[in-house]
Design an enzyme around this catalytic site. Sequence first.
Site, mmCIF file in Angstrom:
data_model
loop_
_atom_site.group_PDB
_atom_site.id
_atom_site.type_symbol
_atom_site.label_atom_id
_atom_site.label_comp_id
_atom_site.label_asym_id
_atom_site.label_seq_id
_atom_site.Cartn_x
_atom_site.Cartn_y
_atom_site.Cartn_z
ATOM 1 N N ASN A 10 0.865 -1.182 0.000
ATOM 2 C CA ASN A 10 0.000 0.000 0.000
ATOM 3 C C ASN A 10 0.900 1.229 0.000
ATOM 4 O OD1 ASN A 10 -1.777 2.058 0.554
ATOM 5 N ND2 ASN A 10 -2.321 1.344 2.616
ATOM 6 N N TRP A 11 0.989 1.860 -1.152
ATOM 7 C CA TRP A 11 1.926 2.981 -1.285
ATOM 8 C C TRP A 11 1.393 4.279 -0.683
ATOM 9 C CZ3 TRP A 11 3.926 2.395 -7.069
ATOM 10 C CH2 TRP A 11 4.592 1.169 -7.185
ATOM 11 N N LYS A 12 0.132 4.285 -0.306
ATOM 12 C CA LYS A 12 -0.470 5.495 0.288
ATOM 13 C C LYS A 12 -0.210 6.714 -0.610
ATOM 14 C CE LYS A 12 -0.162 3.234 4.716
ATOM 15 N NZ LYS A 12 -0.012 3.297 6.151
ATOM 16 N N HIS A 98 -9.443 1.074 5.049
ATOM 17 C CA HIS A 98 -8.156 1.256 5.723
ATOM 18 C C HIS A 98 -8.354 2.176 6.932
ATOM 19 C CE1 HIS A 98 -4.071 2.543 6.531
ATOM 20 N NE2 HIS A 98 -3.696 1.429 5.930
ATOM 21 N N GLU A 100 -6.701 4.545 8.045
ATOM 22 C CA GLU A 100 -6.510 5.979 7.766
ATOM 23 C C GLU A 100 -7.778 6.578 7.142
ATOM 24 O OE1 GLU A 100 -2.825 5.559 5.613
ATOM 25 O OE2 GLU A 100 -1.872 4.944 7.479
ATOM 26 N N GLU A 170 -5.374 -5.157 10.543
ATOM 27 C CA GLU A 170 -4.341 -4.149 10.760
ATOM 28 C C GLU A 170 -4.614 -3.422 12.064
ATOM 29 O OE1 GLU A 170 -2.368 -2.827 6.911
ATOM 30 O OE2 GLU A 170 -4.197 -1.689 7.024
ATOM 31 N N GLY A 176 2.432 2.116 10.836
ATOM 32 C CA GLY A 176 3.373 3.220 10.714
ATOM 33 C C GLY A 176 4.070 3.585 12.010
ATOM 34 N N SER A 215 3.366 -2.254 10.294
ATOM 35 C CA SER A 215 4.815 -2.338 10.480
ATOM 36 C C SER A 215 5.408 -3.688 10.092
ATOM 37 C CB SER A 215 5.184 -1.959 11.918
ATOM 38 O OG SER A 215 4.787 -0.621 12.199
ATOM 39 N N GLY A 236 2.764 -1.171 4.275
ATOM 40 C CA GLY A 236 2.822 0.250 3.964
ATOM 41 C C GLY A 236 4.253 0.688 3.708
ATOM 42 N N GLY A 237 4.863 1.287 4.711
ATOM 43 C CA GLY A 237 6.199 1.880 4.585
ATOM 44 C C GLY A 237 7.219 1.010 3.868
HETATM 45 P P1 PGA Z 1 2.808 0.219 7.673
HETATM 46 O O1 PGA Z 1 1.338 0.426 7.052
HETATM 47 O O2 PGA Z 1 3.327 -1.073 7.063
HETATM 48 O O3 PGA Z 1 3.595 1.421 7.234
HETATM 49 O O4 PGA Z 1 2.657 0.107 9.142
HETATM 50 C C1 PGA Z 1 0.495 -0.651 6.852
HETATM 51 C C2 PGA Z 1 -0.801 -0.184 6.251
HETATM 52 O O5 PGA Z 1 -1.233 0.933 6.581
HETATM 53 O O6 PGA Z 1 -1.420 -0.901 5.434
#
Ligand code: PGA
Length: 254
Positions: A10-12, A98, A100, A170, A176, A215, A236-237
């Site tokens: 997930n590149w956000k 998600h 977020e 998640e 994050g 993470s 994500g990251g």
């Molecule tokens: P993260 O994000 O790996 O940076 O913790 C995961 C996600 O939001 O899907």
Amino acid sequence: MARKKFVCGNWKMHKTVGEALALVAELEASLKEAAGRVQVAVAPPFTALKPVADAIGHGGSVELAAQDVHFEKQGAFTGEVSATMLADVCCTHCIVGHSERRQLFGETDESVNKKAKALLAAGVLPIVCVGETLAEREAGQTLAVVGRQVRGGLAGLSPDQIGRLTLAYEPVWAIGTGKTATSAQAQEVHAAIRALLRELAGGVADEVRIQYGGSVKPENAAELMSQPDVDGALVGGASLKADDFSKIVKGAIR
Ligand code: PGA
């Protein structure tokens, strides 16, 4: 039959078109040997979907996911994108719910449900995210919260439709933050989700992939994905660097 692991990046809100194309080219090169053994997708921002789709083509080692969708087919919804539009640019998957989106943009279980239905109708496979906050975990409400999100997000779906989607557990406190759930904490929630899916969809529950997210890094991916009900990862990251993401994908291969 064993479930094939499914890892999605997930590149956000990261990567211009040029950066997206460079990353996907690196990924395709380093994931050749994993192709066929692990299902891999990336979710670039909307602006990069079409160029990335053109670059990866059909049937390559990397599939394409979007990060969100609107549930209406079309209309006066400024800033939104429909499921048909995602199918049109060859998205095979789309993340919905998600944390977020839930926390910053008012996403609810009800809108997640409408989005999942719209995606399925357009032939795009939803990745439905669920997860508790730290306060909810500390109050002992994890399974209740996640259960409510799964029931709400999947309400009214047939077993056949449930069989086509992916769940992503998640924990909000792990996203994050560098704090990962332990593999035992992840497995406990994944098993509870599987039991709930069995209640909602019967035997199909054994075919649904449940990804872990929060993470995920090269150092913890293999251990997390070795758990019986952890069927992949939503990353994500660490998905923004080809080397880290490739290592995570390889961690899915036993
Ligand atoms: P993260 O994000 O790996 O940076 O913790 C995961 C996600 O939001 O899907």
